[in-house]
Write an enzyme that holds these catalytic residues in place. Structure first.
Site, PDB file in Angstrom:
ATOM      1  N   TYR A  29       0.726  -1.299  -0.210  1.00  0.00           N
ATOM      2  CA  TYR A  29      -0.035  -0.050  -0.033  1.00  0.00           C
ATOM      3  C   TYR A  29       0.968   1.282  -0.171  1.00  0.00           C
ATOM      4  CZ  TYR A  29      -3.792  -3.369   0.997  1.00  0.00           C
ATOM      5  OH  TYR A  29      -4.605  -4.290   0.827  1.00  0.00           O
ATOM      6  N   HIS A 106      -8.814   1.758  -5.732  1.00  0.00           N
ATOM      7  CA  HIS A 106      -8.026   0.919  -4.705  1.00  0.00           C
ATOM      8  C   HIS A 106      -6.614   1.293  -5.155  1.00  0.00           C
ATOM      9  CE1 HIS A 106     -11.318  -1.968  -3.913  1.00  0.00           C
ATOM     10  NE2 HIS A 106     -11.350  -1.810  -5.365  1.00  0.00           N
ATOM     11  N   LEU A 107      -5.978   1.497  -4.015  1.00  0.00           N
ATOM     12  CA  LEU A 107      -4.448   1.596  -4.094  1.00  0.00           C
ATOM     13  C   LEU A 107      -3.640   0.621  -4.721  1.00  0.00           C
ATOM     14  CD1 LEU A 107      -4.722   2.508  -0.207  1.00  0.00           C
ATOM     15  CD2 LEU A 107      -3.836   4.241  -1.970  1.00  0.00           C
TER      16      LEU A 107
HETATM   17  C1  DQA Z   1      -7.829  -2.176  -1.402  1.00  0.00           C
HETATM   18  C2  DQA Z   1      -7.648  -3.650  -1.692  1.00  0.00           C
HETATM   19  C3  DQA Z   1      -8.584  -4.545  -1.031  1.00  0.00           C
HETATM   20  O1  DQA Z   1      -8.692  -5.731  -1.500  1.00  0.00           O
HETATM   21  C4  DQA Z   1      -8.283  -4.610   0.329  1.00  0.00           C
HETATM   22  O2  DQA Z   1      -8.855  -5.625   1.397  1.00  0.00           O
HETATM   23  C5  DQA Z   1      -7.957  -3.291   1.154  1.00  0.00           C
HETATM   24  C6  DQA Z   1      -7.496  -2.018   0.372  1.00  0.00           C
HETATM   25  C7  DQA Z   1      -6.883  -1.218  -1.830  1.00  0.00           C
HETATM   26  O3  DQA Z   1      -7.108  -0.105  -1.627  1.00  0.00           O
HETATM   27  O4  DQA Z   1      -5.860  -1.664  -2.579  1.00  0.00           O
HETATM   28  O5  DQA Z   1      -8.111  -3.016   2.270  1.00  0.00           O
HETATM   29  O6  DQA Z   1      -9.109  -1.672  -1.129  1.00  0.00           O
END
Ligand code: DQA
Length: 153
Positions: A29, A106-107
């Protein structure tokens, strides 16, 4: 004195564990914190002439209540539903019920990760999805939202 124009309001909603950004799996992340993401959104929104309501919660019910509150109040929703992306029919239903444009962010690139992350319930309610571009994905989503608003309903 001339009145300030009312800017379109975009809800930027963040789901569980995103308050842990910066500490949480930085190899996935990155090192940016949720405050950094909010600052980028605020700066981008200002450039685009949008107002934002940026929030994060760990609760599915709270996230759903916030989505419901957007109806009649916001001009669009940008949402990173985090883990609820892959599990929550209720969140998808709430997003569909708002009748607002939704952009899913999504990041990480969820399609490069575990199989269970490849499916998103939320995508059914989204006009578009941005993933894998880190926090820049939020800025891109705001730009896309500004263009969609410009195009009209
Ligand atoms: C997320 C991707 C999801 O699979 C994960 O559960 C997250 C973060 C992302 O921003 O990449 O908590 O949403």
């Amino acid at each position: 004195m001339t009145a300030r124009p009312v800017l379109p309001l975009i809800a930027v909603l963040n789901g569980p564990n995103l308050n842990m950004l910066g500490m949480r799996q930085p190899e996935v992340y990155g090192s940016a914190t949720i405050d950094d993401v909010e600052a980028l959104c605020a700066e981008t929104a200002e450039q685009l002439g949008l107002a934002i309501d940026f929030r994060q919660t760990n609760g599915e019910g709270e996230l759903i209540s916030w989505v419901q509150e957007c109806r009649g109040r916001a001009s669009g929703i940008i949402i990173n539903p985090a883990g609820y992306t892959h599990t929550s029919v209720a969140l998808m239903d709430a997003l569909l019920a708002t009748d607002l444009r939704v952009i899913e962010v999504h990041l990480s690139n969820i399609h490069r990760r575990e199989e269970f992350r490849h499916h998103s319930y939320v995508s059914r309610a989204a006009v578009g999805v941005i993933c894998g571009l880190g926090m820049q994905g939020y800025a891109l989503a705001l730009r896309a939202m500004a263009e969609l608003i410009e195009e009209g309903p």
